[in-house]
Design a protein around this motif. Structure first.
Motif, PDB file in Angstrom:
ATOM      1  N   LYS A 170       7.332  10.709  -1.013  1.00 26.16           N
ATOM      2  CA  LYS A 170       7.912  10.042  -2.346  1.00 26.16           C
ATOM      3  C   LYS A 170       9.018   9.357  -1.622  1.00 26.16           C
ATOM      4  O   LYS A 170      10.011   9.685  -0.738  1.00 26.16           O
ATOM      5  N   ARG A 193       1.858   1.699  -3.535  1.00 25.05           N
ATOM      6  CA  ARG A 193       0.854   2.278  -4.401  1.00 25.05           C
ATOM      7  C   ARG A 193       0.338   3.625  -4.153  1.00 25.05           C
ATOM      8  O   ARG A 193       0.158   4.431  -5.242  1.00 25.05           O
ATOM      9  N   ARG A 194       0.470   3.675  -3.032  1.00 23.73           N
ATOM     10  CA  ARG A 194      -0.010   5.315  -2.475  1.00 23.73           C
ATOM     11  C   ARG A 194       1.179   6.504  -2.968  1.00 23.73           C
ATOM     12  O   ARG A 194       0.761   7.521  -3.484  1.00 23.73           O
ATOM     13  N   SER A 195       2.335   5.855  -3.082  1.00 23.27           N
ATOM     14  CA  SER A 195       3.186   6.761  -3.059  1.00 23.27           C
ATOM     15  C   SER A 195       3.312   7.207  -4.801  1.00 23.27           C
ATOM     16  O   SER A 195       3.853   8.223  -5.328  1.00 23.27           O
ATOM     17  N   ARG A 196       2.862   6.263  -5.453  1.00 25.58           N
ATOM     18  CA  ARG A 196       2.786   6.377  -6.892  1.00 25.58           C
ATOM     19  C   ARG A 196       1.325   7.361  -7.221  1.00 25.58           C
ATOM     20  O   ARG A 196       1.388   8.008  -8.251  1.00 25.58           O
ATOM     21  N   ALA A 197       0.206   7.028  -6.541  1.00 28.70           N
ATOM     22  CA  ALA A 197      -1.162   7.335  -6.853  1.00 28.70           C
ATOM     23  C   ALA A 197      -1.510   8.835  -6.314  1.00 28.70           C
ATOM     24  O   ALA A 197      -2.156   9.676  -6.988  1.00 28.70           O
ATOM     25  N   GLU A 198      -0.790   9.061  -5.195  1.00 30.31           N
ATOM     26  CA  GLU A 198      -1.280  10.104  -4.354  1.00 30.31           C
ATOM     27  C   GLU A 198      -0.102  11.536  -4.189  1.00 30.31           C
ATOM     28  O   GLU A 198       0.912  11.121  -3.949  1.00 30.31           O
ATOM     29  N   THR A 203       0.888  -1.119  -0.040  1.00 27.06           N
ATOM     30  CA  THR A 203       0.201   0.205   0.036  1.00 27.06           C
ATOM     31  C   THR A 203       0.803   1.054   0.048  1.00 27.06           C
ATOM     32  O   THR A 203       0.721   2.343  -0.693  1.00 27.06           O
TER      33      THR A 203
END
Length: 101
Positions: free
Chosen positions: A77, A67-72, A64
């Motif tokens: 980062k 995923r969150r580092s790429r999406a949000e 997660t």
């Protein structure tokens, strides 16, 4: 990468990927601080967390985090420290946590 084993641990310290004598430490820190490469300054003084440590801190699975580092856009980062080492800056994580509602 070679591993060096030293009998007296207090004699050398790992600093920026090299082993140095404590008497050379101040000179090495000054060299890093006056270097023209700001990335070295950031990594020499920053604390980092792995994906697993970051996931445990916020109570999610490590996947997660990725995923969150790429999406949000607001999510902290990752910082690539070497070919096999990616971490998150604690300062970035704390700033992100402070901005949460």
């Amino acid at each position: 990468m070679a591993v060096i084993v030293v009998a007296r641990r207090s004699f050398v310290r790992k600093f920026g990927g090299i082993l140095i004598n404590p008497s050379q430490e101040d000179a090495m820190q000054q060299a890093v601080l006056t270097s023209s490469r700001p990335a070295k300054i950031a990594t020499a003084n920053a604390r980092f967390l792995s994906d697993l440590q970051f996931a445990e801190r916020i109570g999610v699975h490590r996947i997660t985090i990725w995923r969150r580092s790429r999406a949000e856009p607001a999510f902290p980062k990752p910082v690539r420290l070497s070919a096999g080492c990616t971490r998150w800056r604690v300062a970035d994580i704390e700033a992100w946590e402070a901005a949460l509602p």
